[in-house]
Design an enzyme around this catalytic site. Sequence first.
Site, short mmCIF file in Angstrom:
data_model
loop_
_atom_site.label_atom_id
_atom_site.label_comp_id
_atom_site.label_asym_id
_atom_site.label_seq_id
_atom_site.Cartn_x
_atom_site.Cartn_y
_atom_site.Cartn_z
N CYS A 104 -34.34 8.79 -19.13
CA CYS A 104 -35.07 9.12 -17.91
C CYS A 104 -34.48 10.28 -17.13
O CYS A 104 -35.13 10.81 -16.23
CB CYS A 104 -35.14 7.89 -17.01
SG CYS A 104 -35.98 6.47 -17.78
N HIS B 172 -21.36 11.51 -17.06
CA HIS B 172 -21.60 10.72 -18.27
C HIS B 172 -20.49 9.69 -18.44
O HIS B 172 -19.32 10.04 -18.47
CB HIS B 172 -21.63 11.65 -19.49
CG HIS B 172 -22.39 11.11 -20.66
ND1 HIS B 172 -22.06 9.91 -21.28
CD2 HIS B 172 -23.48 11.58 -21.32
CE1 HIS B 172 -22.91 9.70 -22.28
NE2 HIS B 172 -23.78 10.69 -22.32
N HIS C 175 -34.32 14.50 2.35
CA HIS C 175 -35.21 13.70 1.50
C HIS C 175 -34.46 13.23 0.25
O HIS C 175 -33.57 13.93 -0.24
CB HIS C 175 -36.45 14.51 1.11
CG HIS C 175 -37.20 15.07 2.27
ND1 HIS C 175 -38.03 14.31 3.07
CD2 HIS C 175 -37.23 16.33 2.80
CE1 HIS C 175 -38.56 15.07 4.01
NE2 HIS C 175 -38.09 16.29 3.88
N HIS D 85 -35.26 8.19 -8.87
CA HIS D 85 -36.03 7.91 -10.08
C HIS D 85 -36.71 6.55 -9.97
O HIS D 85 -36.05 5.53 -9.72
CB HIS D 85 -35.10 7.91 -11.30
CG HIS D 85 -35.75 7.37 -12.54
ND1 HIS D 85 -36.87 7.92 -13.10
CD2 HIS D 85 -35.42 6.30 -13.31
CE1 HIS D 85 -37.21 7.22 -14.16
NE2 HIS D 85 -36.36 6.23 -14.31
N HIS E 160 -45.32 2.06 -7.99
CA HIS E 160 -46.53 1.24 -7.88
C HIS E 160 -47.75 1.96 -8.47
O HIS E 160 -48.54 1.35 -9.20
CB HIS E 160 -46.79 0.89 -6.42
CG HIS E 160 -47.95 -0.03 -6.21
ND1 HIS E 160 -49.24 0.43 -6.00
CD2 HIS E 160 -48.02 -1.39 -6.19
CE1 HIS E 160 -50.05 -0.61 -5.85
NE2 HIS E 160 -49.34 -1.71 -5.96
N ASN F 244 -42.95 3.53 -14.37
CA ASN F 244 -41.79 4.29 -14.81
C ASN F 244 -42.24 5.24 -15.92
O ASN F 244 -42.48 4.81 -17.05
CB ASN F 244 -40.70 3.35 -15.31
CG ASN F 244 -39.43 4.09 -15.74
OD1 ASN F 244 -39.43 5.30 -15.88
ND2 ASN F 244 -38.37 3.34 -15.97
#
Length: 464
Positions: free
Chosen positions: A172, A251, A339, A343, A372, A376
Amino acid sequence: MELFSLSSLLLLSTLFVFYISKFVLKRRNQRKCYMLHYECYKGMDERKLDTETCAKVVQRNKNLGLEEYRFLLRTMASSGIGEETYGPRNVLEGREDSPTLLDAHSEMDEIMFDTLDKLFHKTKGLISPSDIDILVVNVSLFAPSPSLTSRVINRYKMREDIKSFNLSGLGCSASVISIDIVQRIFETRENAIALVVSTETMGPHWYCGKDRSMMLSNCLFRAGGSSVLLTNAARFKNRALMKLVTVVRAHVGSDDEAYSCCMQMEDRDGHPGFLLTKYLKKAAARALTKNLQVLLPRVLPVKELIRYAIVRALKRRTAAKREPASSGIGLNLKTGLQHFCIHPGGRAIIEGVGKSLGLTEFDIEPARMALHRFGNTSSGGLWYVLGYMEAKNRLKKGEKILMMSMGAGFESNNCVWEVLKDLDDKNVWDDSVDRYPELSRIPNPFVEKYDWINDDTMSFVRVD
């Protein structure tokens, strides 16, 4: 003779200053990364996964027993996903257990070419496909030959000297990784134009087994993607929407549990799927912490960093009690960031990040609403969240946006954008933004239609 020497010295000094200034300005421009435009995928109405369609898909899985069936319904009911998300065609047509290569290509073509067609249409007269110098396409679960970058190049007849990169397996957070790659190339090329395409293929990887840790992906992931146009050419500065401030990647894959908490594999019965383990939350927290330790000092004002350091030192010396959970990490992120583009990986992820960073409901609202409305959508998810902010007229000139992404590996890749002009395009949210946010708790159609999953005589697990 002295006059000649003086004139020569003056000329050489002027040339030296000129070339040094030119070199510095060139390097500064090469380091710039402007976002010219972005587009998100929105499917047709017949691709929507409403409650009845989801229930039919679950019922078709003959490997499930009653408890597995009820587990899926409970998960869908608590996922925070609505009835307007988009599913892959082969699943909607009842062929999830026998996907073909054509299904995968068709899904990718529809998402990639839909967003790219719209992007080139919106920038017509400014940018054409033949102007693209760098192309990056990321999709984790599909690596065909020829590559997807080749498919895009062939479709739009791009130049022979284009630099193309096809990324897979990055999960993602691949969109931010792609932006980082583009920015690094920009440092060696001036006046370049880049295209980043982020998506995921759902249809061929729909899980048809009964392992609960692998069934979660069916409940959360939906069809979607985005295309983003970037440049370091100074001539486009006044046309750009945003400017990239910084990118940080972390990572933690050296840890075995973090490495394996998000993994594509087969279950005991040989059904391929995507495993999500209980260690995922811990791995995400660790990776995000590592990332923010590097990123925040770059974007927060010095006085806030000094205040934080003093407070932390005093707490250590006095052995005071820890700050309440609502204070998050102890830093006031609002001093340098306005802001937060989280994800939309799931309700728990969104709320967990919001709580740990001390964010308000207003701050996490865009991610919750994107989850919503669109679900995803893997690496493309961040751009749906950004689109919500723009559609709600939240983005004003000079404000900064923190994009936070997490993905398999396990890794956390974040970046910060500065808004260059007031933005108010309704974009992919044009037909639904007026319905969001819900003033009360978002209605849960799964609970309304399948309330029997909370029957005490059938299970001790209840939906909150």
